[in-house]
Design an enzyme around this catalytic site. Structure first.
Site, short mmCIF file in Angstrom:
data_model
loop_
_atom_site.label_atom_id
_atom_site.label_comp_id
_atom_site.label_asym_id
_atom_site.label_seq_id
_atom_site.Cartn_x
_atom_site.Cartn_y
_atom_site.Cartn_z
N HIS A 294 -2.52 11.06 0.94
CA HIS A 294 -2.03 10.81 2.30
C HIS A 294 -1.39 12.11 2.78
O HIS A 294 -0.18 12.20 2.97
CB HIS A 294 -1.04 9.64 2.29
CG HIS A 294 -0.76 9.05 3.65
ND1 HIS A 294 -0.91 7.71 3.94
CD2 HIS A 294 -0.30 9.60 4.78
CE1 HIS A 294 -0.56 7.47 5.19
NE2 HIS A 294 -0.17 8.61 5.73
N GLU B 134 -3.59 -0.04 8.36
CA GLU B 134 -2.38 0.33 9.11
C GLU B 134 -2.49 -0.20 10.52
O GLU B 134 -3.54 -0.07 11.16
CB GLU B 134 -2.21 1.85 9.23
CG GLU B 134 -1.65 2.53 8.02
CD GLU B 134 -1.47 4.04 8.25
OE1 GLU B 134 -1.19 4.46 9.39
OE2 GLU B 134 -1.62 4.78 7.27
N ASN C 27 -7.50 2.05 10.26
CA ASN C 27 -6.16 2.15 10.86
C ASN C 27 -6.32 2.18 12.37
O ASN C 27 -7.14 2.95 12.89
CB ASN C 27 -5.45 3.43 10.41
CG ASN C 27 -5.09 3.41 8.94
OD1 ASN C 27 -5.29 2.41 8.26
ND2 ASN C 27 -4.55 4.51 8.45
N ARG D 133 0.86 -1.19 0.00
CA ARG D 133 0.00 0.00 0.00
C ARG D 133 0.89 1.23 0.00
O ARG D 133 1.64 1.45 0.96
CB ARG D 133 -0.89 -0.05 1.24
CG ARG D 133 -1.77 1.15 1.42
CD ARG D 133 -2.72 0.98 2.62
NE ARG D 133 -3.49 2.19 2.75
CZ ARG D 133 -3.35 3.07 3.73
NH1 ARG D 133 -2.50 2.87 4.71
NH2 ARG D 133 -4.08 4.16 3.75
N GLU E 67 -6.91 8.63 6.35
CA GLU E 67 -7.12 9.33 7.62
C GLU E 67 -7.49 10.80 7.43
O GLU E 67 -6.75 11.71 7.84
CB GLU E 67 -5.86 9.22 8.50
CG GLU E 67 -5.46 7.79 8.80
CD GLU E 67 -4.26 7.68 9.74
OE1 GLU E 67 -3.65 8.72 10.06
OE2 GLU E 67 -3.94 6.56 10.16
N TYR F 34 -4.04 2.05 16.20
CA TYR F 34 -2.78 1.99 16.96
C TYR F 34 -3.01 1.84 18.46
O TYR F 34 -2.35 1.06 19.13
CB TYR F 34 -1.94 3.25 16.70
CG TYR F 34 -1.41 3.30 15.28
CD1 TYR F 34 -0.18 2.73 14.96
CD2 TYR F 34 -2.17 3.85 14.25
CE1 TYR F 34 0.30 2.73 13.65
CE2 TYR F 34 -1.69 3.85 12.94
CZ TYR F 34 -0.46 3.28 12.65
OH TYR F 34 0.01 3.26 11.36
O1 IFM Z 1 2.96 7.47 10.13
C1 IFM Z 1 1.58 7.57 10.32
C2 IFM Z 1 0.85 7.40 9.00
O2 IFM Z 1 1.28 8.33 8.06
C3 IFM Z 1 -0.62 7.58 9.20
N1 IFM Z 1 -1.12 6.76 10.28
C4 IFM Z 1 -0.40 6.76 11.51
C5 IFM Z 1 1.09 6.52 11.27
C6 IFM Z 1 1.86 6.51 12.60
O3 IFM Z 1 1.69 7.71 13.27
#
Ligand code: IFM
Length: 491
Positions: free
Chosen positions: A138, A391, A313, A94, A183, A315
């Site tokens: 992006h 992500e 995405n 990607r 995002e 985290y």
């Molecule tokens: O590096 C970023 C990415 O560009 C977008 N999502 C979160 C990642 C980590 O912060």
């Protein structure tokens, strides 16, 4: 969130295998990067500055004054990078397209030399048996378009429509998976709200306008892509959905969570998946923007054009409460320091760091259950919607040992836990079609510059040497098995 539109049909529903040990047949194993974070070659072959070139050159905006001028030099080293992806057994890559590389002023005819880079990259991937997954945007808006008003200006959505048509024309015959935006929350709320991202504006009304025009740009791009791409092409958008949790069971904390869910998630999922902005979001923010003037007739029909898959995405979760005074961390929402809140319209919510959790180098709590809950929540609210984890990953303070190796057991644990969460969600009914590790390699981490390493592959920026970390070998093993190794293998 309410029920999904019934026309959001999967193109190809993979059969599931035994979920506790395997992933669905056809599950896509990938890794992701983004143009400004890896390409470099900032002034080559006709490319002009994007808002991130300008922002990173503005003193004090990016740690150590780092810029994406060279980054991981992917523009020149993509052949070696694709060879590395092949060695790791990746099934998909990607990447994002730098708008100002292919349409330097953000309008008018495309620059063939810019397009050629992406043609070469895609050909190299296909030759290696790796599926290209193209993201159109992006975060790197051509600076000229920002100068003309940026995302708060409706005309930027018009420009994006033309750009999407150019890219569909250039790559439509060889790219089967397309993502309109990555995002958009960050583009709108960090770029125009807290200002920790480019273009660094701190204007609440403009933030909400940007969010709407990003939604509109997405919908218009879906229309254009559908019109130009072969019927089998998959079209999606990637959202960084916040897994919002109230700190306590109190009504006040539940209301804080509702508000953050509104400006963090439902401002996108509402119009894109349900064809409407949520009433409570409009009520919370109407003092900042006139929604009836902002949203034109027909916009919501455009924005809610069905997607084939939703990119998610994830985290770390977001822990919130009603405002508190005194104890507790009430400022760190994990999105960088600013005197201006990115949570436009809900500034008075407090953010907390979850206790008792290990953290990454970003100080983000490691919480795989958050990914499980997120996938299940989206599945509950939008039954039948195919999902893709576009992500997921972690930054740690990696270093090269004297033997030339990079041991990153924390990242292996992180990935193991999160992939197990995906498996659990699949077993419990979520239609998850793939997983993209963030990131293939270390890169420019926006306001943190090169100080944070998210890669499975270590990049020695001085020599541009790539060293697959232990996690890269671990991930290659997962891909080969199409299953997680026993937990004891991790680390
Ligand atoms: O590096 C970023 C990415 O560009 C977008 N999502 C979160 C990642 C980590 O912060």
């Amino acid at each position: 969130m309410t029920a999904v539109r019934s026309d959001t049909t999967p193109k190809q529903a993979p059969e599931t295998t035994d979920p506790p040990t395997g992933f669905p047949t056809g599950f896509v194993w990938g890794a992701a990067t983004a143009a400004y974070q890896v390409e470099g070659a900032a002034a080559e072959d006709g490319r002009t500055p994007s808002i991130w070139d300008t922002f990173s050159r503005t003193p004090g905006k990016v740690r150590n004054g780092d810029t994406g001028d060279i980054a991981a030099d992917h523009y020149h080293r993509y052949r070696g990078d694709v060879a590395l992806m092949k060695q790791l057994g990746l099934k998909a890559y990607r990447f994002s397209v730098s708008w100002s590389r292919v349409q330097p002023t953000g309008r008018g005819p495309a620059v063939e030399r810019g397009l050629d880079f992406y043609r070469r990259l895609v050909d190299e991937l296909l030759e290696a048996g790796i599926a290209p997954v193209a993201t159109l945007y992006h975060w790197d808006l051509p600076q000229e378009l920002e100068d003309a008003g940026g995302w708060p200006a409706r005309a930027t959505a018009d420009r994006f429509t033309d750009y999407a048509a150019i890219m569909a024309g250039a790559l439509g015959d060889r790219v089967g998976m397309w993502t309109t935006l990555n995002e958009p929350w960050c583009s709108a709320f960090l770029g125009y709200g807290s200002g920790v991202h480019a273009p660094g504006r701190t204007e609440p009304g403009a933030t909400l306008r940007a969010a709407h025009h990003l939604n509109l740009a997405h919908g218009r791009a879906v229309e254009v892509l559908r019109g130009q791409l072969p019927a089998a092409a998959q079209v999606s958008v990637t959202l960084n959905l916040h897994q919002v949790r109230p700190l306590t069971g109190s009504e006040a904390d539940a209301d804080a969570a509702r508000r953050i869910d509104g400006v963090g998630n439902r401002i996108f999922t509402g119009p894109i998946l349900n064809g409407a902005y949520p009433e409570d979001l409009i009520a919370d923010t109407s003092r900042l923007v006139d929604w009836s003037e902002l949203v034109h007739d027909g916009d919501l029909t455009t924005i809610s054009r069905p997607v084939d898959v939703l990119g998610v995405n994830y985290y770390t979760p977001t822990l919130v409460s009603a405002p508190v005074s005194g104890a507790g961390d009430t400022r760190d929402d994990g999105h960088g320091n600013s005197d201006h809140s990115p949570w436009t319209g809900s500034e008075h919510v407090a953010f907390h760091l979850a206790e008792g959790k290990k953290r990454t180098a970003m100080n983000w709590a490691i919480d795989p259950d958050g990914l499980y809950s997120l996938l299940m929540d989206v599945t509950r609210d939008h039954p039948g919607l195919p999902l893709m984890v576009t992500e997921n990953g972690a930054a740690f303070d990696d270093y090269v040992s004297p033997e030339g190796r990079v041991a990153d057991p924390e990242r292996i644990d992180y990935l193991h836990g999160h992939l197990a969460a995906v498996q659990r969600a699949v077993a419990d009914g979520a239609d998850v079609r793939g997983y993209f590790l963030w990131s293939l390699m270390d890169n420019f981490e926006w306001g943190y510059g090169y100080s944070k390493r998210f890669g499975a592959v270590y990049v020695d920026y001085a020599s541009q040497r790539r060293i697959p970390k232990a996690s890269a070998h671990w991930y290659a093993d997962v891909i080969r098995r199409h299953a997680l190794p026993p937990a004891t293998d991790a680390g």
